[in-house]
Design a protein around this motif. Structure first.
Motif, mmCIF file in Angstrom:
data_model
loop_
_atom_site.group_PDB
_atom_site.id
_atom_site.type_symbol
_atom_site.label_atom_id
_atom_site.label_comp_id
_atom_site.label_asym_id
_atom_site.label_seq_id
_atom_site.Cartn_x
_atom_site.Cartn_y
_atom_site.Cartn_z
ATOM 1 N N MET A 56 50.750 39.759 20.673
ATOM 2 C CA MET A 56 50.614 40.549 21.878
ATOM 3 C C MET A 56 50.513 39.605 23.067
ATOM 4 O O MET A 56 49.792 38.618 23.015
ATOM 5 C CB MET A 56 49.361 41.411 21.775
ATOM 6 N N HIS A 57 51.228 39.920 24.118
ATOM 7 C CA HIS A 57 51.177 39.117 25.321
ATOM 8 C C HIS A 57 50.064 39.618 26.238
ATOM 9 O O HIS A 57 49.926 40.820 26.429
ATOM 10 C CB HIS A 57 52.501 39.193 26.077
ATOM 11 N N VAL B 59 56.034 48.554 32.101
ATOM 12 C CA VAL B 59 56.497 49.441 31.030
ATOM 13 C C VAL B 59 56.600 48.663 29.723
ATOM 14 O O VAL B 59 56.206 49.161 28.666
ATOM 15 C CB VAL B 59 57.858 50.061 31.413
ATOM 16 N N ALA B 60 57.105 47.443 29.789
ATOM 17 C CA ALA B 60 57.238 46.620 28.577
ATOM 18 C C ALA B 60 55.877 46.385 27.931
ATOM 19 O O ALA B 60 55.742 46.466 26.702
ATOM 20 C CB ALA B 60 57.907 45.295 28.924
ATOM 21 N N GLN C 203 51.624 50.324 22.669
ATOM 22 C CA GLN C 203 51.830 51.537 21.884
ATOM 23 C C GLN C 203 52.381 51.203 20.504
ATOM 24 O O GLN C 203 51.898 51.726 19.490
ATOM 25 C CB GLN C 203 52.778 52.485 22.619
ATOM 26 N N ALA C 204 53.376 50.335 20.436
ATOM 27 C CA ALA C 204 53.981 49.969 19.160
ATOM 28 C C ALA C 204 52.966 49.300 18.237
ATOM 29 O O ALA C 204 52.918 49.586 17.032
ATOM 30 C CB ALA C 204 55.176 49.044 19.391
ATOM 31 N N GLU C 205 52.132 48.434 18.792
ATOM 32 C CA GLU C 205 51.140 47.754 17.978
ATOM 33 C C GLU C 205 50.052 48.705 17.481
ATOM 34 O O GLU C 205 49.609 48.607 16.335
ATOM 35 C CB GLU C 205 50.536 46.594 18.752
ATOM 36 N N GLN D 159 49.894 53.142 11.018
ATOM 37 C CA GLN D 159 50.803 53.233 9.880
ATOM 38 C C GLN D 159 50.279 52.397 8.714
ATOM 39 O O GLN D 159 50.316 52.836 7.566
ATOM 40 C CB GLN D 159 52.198 52.760 10.278
ATOM 41 N N GLU D 160 49.780 51.220 9.000
ATOM 42 C CA GLU D 160 49.222 50.353 7.968
ATOM 43 C C GLU D 160 48.012 51.009 7.296
ATOM 44 O O GLU D 160 47.785 50.851 6.095
ATOM 45 C CB GLU D 160 48.827 49.003 8.565
ATOM 46 N N ALA D 161 47.255 51.778 8.076
ATOM 47 C CA ALA D 161 46.084 52.483 7.543
ATOM 48 C C ALA D 161 46.479 53.810 6.892
ATOM 49 O O ALA D 161 45.613 54.555 6.435
ATOM 50 C CB ALA D 161 45.080 52.743 8.671
ATOM 51 N N ARG D 162 47.770 54.081 6.867
ATOM 52 C CA ARG D 162 48.310 55.318 6.274
ATOM 53 C C ARG D 162 47.701 56.572 6.917
ATOM 54 O O ARG D 162 47.294 57.514 6.238
ATOM 55 C CB ARG D 162 48.114 55.338 4.777
ATOM 56 N N THR D 163 47.622 56.543 8.221
ATOM 57 C CA THR D 163 47.137 57.698 8.975
ATOM 58 C C THR D 163 48.119 57.997 10.093
ATOM 59 O O THR D 163 48.974 57.181 10.411
ATOM 60 C CB THR D 163 45.717 57.447 9.533
ATOM 61 N N LYS D 164 48.028 59.174 10.667
ATOM 62 C CA LYS D 164 48.949 59.593 11.726
ATOM 63 C C LYS D 164 48.208 59.754 13.036
ATOM 64 O O LYS D 164 47.045 60.177 13.043
ATOM 65 C CB LYS D 164 49.626 60.899 11.363
ATOM 66 N N PRO D 165 48.877 59.452 14.149
ATOM 67 C CA PRO D 165 48.229 59.681 15.446
ATOM 68 C C PRO D 165 48.073 61.178 15.703
ATOM 69 O O PRO D 165 48.835 61.988 15.202
ATOM 70 C CB PRO D 165 49.186 59.043 16.444
#
Length: 46
Positions: free
Chosen positions: A1-2, A24-25, A31-33, A39-45
């Motif tokens: 992350m920057h 925006v970038a 958001q992607a991170e 996703q890694e925690a196998r849960t959904k927002p």
């Protein structure tokens, strides 16, 4: 992350100068991170 593009890499408050400009970038990267963590925690927002 920057880090955000400020001298110390931190957000600033709007006092005598303008607040930190968030690009925006940068927002898309965060958001992607965050979605990758969910996703890694196998849960959904919600």
């Amino acid at each position: 992350m920057h880090p955000i593009d400020t001298q110390d890499g931190c957000f600033m408050t709007a006092s005598a100068t303008l607040g930190t400009v968030v690009t925006v970038a940068w927002l898309n990267q965060i958001q992607a991170e965050l979605l990758a963590v969910l996703q890694e925690a196998r849960t959904k927002p919600v």
